[in-house]
Design an enzyme around this catalytic site. Structure first.
Site, PDB file in Angstrom:
ATOM      1  N   HIS A  31       9.641  -4.950   2.785  1.00 48.22           N
ATOM      2  CA  HIS A  31       8.190  -4.832   2.565  1.00 48.22           C
ATOM      3  C   HIS A  31       7.928  -4.668   1.071  1.00 48.22           C
ATOM      4  O   HIS A  31       8.690  -3.994   0.366  1.00 48.22           O
ATOM      5  CB  HIS A  31       7.637  -3.642   3.355  1.00 48.22           C
ATOM      6  CG  HIS A  31       6.139  -3.650   3.405  1.00 48.22           C
ATOM      7  ND1 HIS A  31       5.378  -3.253   2.342  1.00 48.22           N
ATOM      8  CD2 HIS A  31       5.286  -4.051   4.363  1.00 48.22           C
ATOM      9  CE1 HIS A  31       4.099  -3.399   2.654  1.00 48.22           C
ATOM     10  NE2 HIS A  31       4.011  -3.887   3.880  1.00 48.22           N
ATOM     11  N   GLU A  59       3.558 -12.100   3.400  1.00 57.04           N
ATOM     12  CA  GLU A  59       2.461 -11.227   2.972  1.00 57.04           C
ATOM     13  C   GLU A  59       2.274 -11.328   1.461  1.00 57.04           C
ATOM     14  O   GLU A  59       3.055 -10.718   0.706  1.00 57.04           O
ATOM     15  CB  GLU A  59       2.785  -9.766   3.276  1.00 57.04           C
ATOM     16  CG  GLU A  59       3.073  -9.448   4.708  1.00 57.04           C
ATOM     17  CD  GLU A  59       3.078  -7.929   4.929  1.00 57.04           C
ATOM     18  OE1 GLU A  59       2.039  -7.405   5.320  1.00 57.04           O
ATOM     19  OE2 GLU A  59       4.102  -7.295   4.680  1.00 57.04           O
ATOM     20  N   SER A  69      -4.437  -7.571   4.981  1.00 57.21           N
ATOM     21  CA  SER A  69      -5.841  -7.305   5.322  1.00 57.21           C
ATOM     22  C   SER A  69      -6.292  -7.996   6.620  1.00 57.21           C
ATOM     23  O   SER A  69      -7.417  -8.471   6.701  1.00 57.21           O
ATOM     24  CB  SER A  69      -6.758  -7.703   4.169  1.00 57.21           C
ATOM     25  OG  SER A  69      -6.386  -7.009   3.009  1.00 57.21           O
TER      26      SER A  69
END
Ligand code: PGA
Length: 234
Positions: free
Chosen positions: A88, A157, A199
């Site tokens: 991440h 992402e 988001s």
């Protein structure tokens, strides 16, 4: 085909919030969704449910031994965790995890039969071709010397889209995901699943869900009612 939804709760929820959260989430079963729930380590055992995968947010580089403060793949497996988020951007940036560390973590997770959700993403908005090159270079490093991809999901992402309320540019995201899929097919001969994150919420889920294999959701997943609202739309 079922869509993947990964709820990444990050470092949220206090002990007093957990029961209420679980009352909403634990018994829900959405036939169109393959759900992964990823709370902080300390709540993993309580989150156990037959309705979703139990996912850790991190894993140690080591299996056991003198590593104060660490939690291993072996230990996670022993309490019923079946998957782990690795790479991440918050771990890459805030905890200095580079692709060597990420590659080692992927290997130790796979060796222990944990499914890996490998996050990648460009840090700045650049031209689409450059984005694809950045992502491919990262994938090559993260997946070095790994030959079985059947237990890996890629989460794309863009770093600037995380927690930012950025508009979802479906057209561009689709092009990037399609390019990554064909790269994985050509070089690694695998039809890997790719989810999108940044988001995503109950209002924009409909736009994104049909152009990828699913989503990874941070902020929205902290509110159990909102995540249910989102799942209902899939
Ligand atoms: P966000 O986070 O949904 O709050 O943007 C996504 C993530 O970090 O996985």
């Amino acid at each position: 085909m079922q869509k993947i939804v990964i709820g990444n709760l990050k470092m949220n929820l206090e002990e007093k919030d957990v029961d209420e959260y679980l009352n909403i989430i634990k018994n829900t079963d959405f036939p169109n969704v393959d759900l992964y729930m990823s709370p902080s380590y300390i709540y993993l055992s309580r989150f156990k449910s037959k309705n979703y995968h139990l996912t850790a947010q991190n894993v140690s580089l080591f299996n056991d031994g003198a590593y104060t403060g660490e939690i291993s793949a072996l230990q996670l497996k022993s309490i019923g965790v079946d998957s782990v988020i690795i790479g991440h951007s918050e771990r890459r940036i805030k905890f200095n995890e580079d692709s060597k560390i990420i590659n080692k973590k992927i290997k130790i997770a796979l060796e222990n039969n944990l499914k890996v959700i490998l996050c990648i993403g460009e840090s700045k908005k650049v031209a689409k071709e450059n984005t694809i090159n950045i992502l491919i270079e990262e994938l090559k490093k993260d997946l070095k010397d790994i030959s079985d991809y059947s237990n890996i999901i890629i989460a794309y992402e863009p770093v600037y889209a995380i927690g930012s309320n950025t508009d979802v540019n479906v057209f561009e995201i689709k092009e990037i995901i399609d390019s990554l899929k064909s790269f994985m097919e050509k070089l690694y001969k695998t039809n890997i699943k790719i989810v999108y994150g940044g988001s995503i919420n109950e209002n924009n889920i409909n736009e994104i869900i049909n152009i990828c294999d699913g989503v990874i959701v941070g902020k929205t997943s902290i509110n159990a009612k909102k995540i249910i609202e989102m799942l209902k739309k899939i």
